[in-house]
Design an enzyme around this catalytic site. Sequence first.
Site, mmCIF file in Angstrom:
data_model
loop_
_atom_site.group_PDB
_atom_site.id
_atom_site.type_symbol
_atom_site.label_atom_id
_atom_site.label_comp_id
_atom_site.label_asym_id
_atom_site.label_seq_id
_atom_site.Cartn_x
_atom_site.Cartn_y
_atom_site.Cartn_z
ATOM 1 N N GLU A 154 45.064 39.482 37.074
ATOM 2 C CA GLU A 154 44.623 40.753 36.467
ATOM 3 C C GLU A 154 45.655 41.873 36.493
ATOM 4 O OE1 GLU A 154 40.890 41.700 38.352
ATOM 5 O OE2 GLU A 154 39.950 39.839 37.693
ATOM 6 N N GLU A 259 37.424 30.414 35.496
ATOM 7 C CA GLU A 259 36.272 31.021 36.191
ATOM 8 C C GLU A 259 35.069 31.067 35.257
ATOM 9 O OE1 GLU A 259 37.345 34.795 37.985
ATOM 10 O OE2 GLU A 259 39.336 34.069 38.544
HETATM 11 C C1 XIL Z 1 34.507 37.458 42.891
HETATM 12 C C2 XIL Z 1 33.692 36.604 43.846
HETATM 13 O O1 XIL Z 1 32.971 35.648 43.110
HETATM 14 C C3 XIL Z 1 32.766 37.488 44.644
HETATM 15 O O2 XIL Z 1 32.104 36.736 45.659
HETATM 16 C C4 XIL Z 1 33.545 38.642 45.298
HETATM 17 O O3 XIL Z 1 32.644 39.520 45.935
HETATM 18 C C5 XIL Z 1 34.351 39.394 44.265
HETATM 19 O O4 XIL Z 1 35.183 38.489 43.563
HETATM 20 N N1 XIL Z 1 37.619 37.618 38.854
HETATM 21 C C6 XIL Z 1 38.256 36.920 39.866
HETATM 22 C C7 XIL Z 1 37.482 36.432 41.016
HETATM 23 O O5 XIL Z 1 39.459 36.600 39.733
HETATM 24 O O6 XIL Z 1 38.249 36.372 42.190
HETATM 25 C C8 XIL Z 1 36.237 37.255 41.241
HETATM 26 O O7 XIL Z 1 35.475 36.632 42.260
HETATM 27 C C9 XIL Z 1 35.437 37.379 39.953
HETATM 28 C C10 XIL Z 1 36.257 38.060 38.882
#
Ligand code: XIL
Length: 370
Positions: A154, A259
Amino acid sequence: MSIRKFVAVLAFAGVAAHAQTPALKDAFKGFFRVGAALNPAQFEERDTIGAGIVRSQFNTISPENILKWEVVHPRADAYSFDASDKYVAFGEKYKMFIIGHTLVWHSQVPAWVFKNDKGETIDREGLLKRLEDHIKTVVGRYKGRINEWDVVNEALNEDGTLRQSPWLKIIGDDFLVKAFQFAHEADPKAELYYNDYSVENTPKREGAVRLIKKLQEAGVKVAAIGLQGHDKMEWPTLEQQDATIQAFKALGIKVNITELDIDVLPQATQQRTADVSLSIEAQAKLNPYVNGLPEDMQKALAKRYADLFTVFCKYKDTVDRITFWGVRDSDSWLNGWPIRGRTSYPLLFDKDGKPKPAFQAVVDTAKKKK
Ligand code: XIL
């Protein structure tokens, strides 16, 4: 029939239905690996339902939180590898392709990282040293065992410019090149990714293309872009998805969905973002399916998943991994983000571990292509 017997028959039917369907990892053999992000209860096999799904369905795993800086390196003088050692051991035991997430991010990183001994903002050299130590220690520990690292997560704004994170402000825009170089030195065989959300939108996509080209021009080997894939029912459009894969394919890198989840709940914001710092106040009308997802929504979700997988299958030479962000609906971060306490239905397995209609719809996309 007694109630107990009836429940037993129902449970048997559920198990049998699950056993009949091909596993995702088998359905997509020859296309791409299929995986999920795990929490400790799953990789420690305390969550027997979740761990069972992971073992039977997936051939790649990602750590949902335990390799983020705040967990693995909570204090300047202390690394904590308890959870990550278990995660990697689980992956090796079941012969998974193991992902590391993530080395450089502006979230879930402790404040001390950006401060010197006097509590002031650290200087460029100090932060570069810290970055090198972190990456080489973490990547080095799992050299040859963690197969792929999301090196930078990001780094872009929605308009495609670089995000004003502490990394950028303190080090300058070569923090990306440096991070990739440190990771490569620590494990030359590991695949290195740039990972981000909303890259399907044109300005951000163009920014990501510029970013990858700059890395390539600096001699850095980028294996893939990770598209997070925190998708909505209407976004990204299939055209956006297709054009995004093509844009990075043209740069000679893999395009992996890292994701994946699809949010069926009413949108709390029109922003197409997965910014973890976003927090919106709860309202009952934004949490309408507390007692279950209605059938028409189940069907719409199945169709949406199938449509997206049809695009992924079309690019099977470019896409080599699809990872879901969670195993069962009840695990999903979307139950807590961007509104706390909602009941969300973004994945292929319901809270009891049963495959949803979307599961079969996804599997069928592979059959059509073969
Ligand atoms: C999220 C997790 O799923 C949560 O448990 C945590 O509280 C916050 O992060 N983008 C990403 C991930 O790259 O690392 C994030 O994961 C979701 C958005």
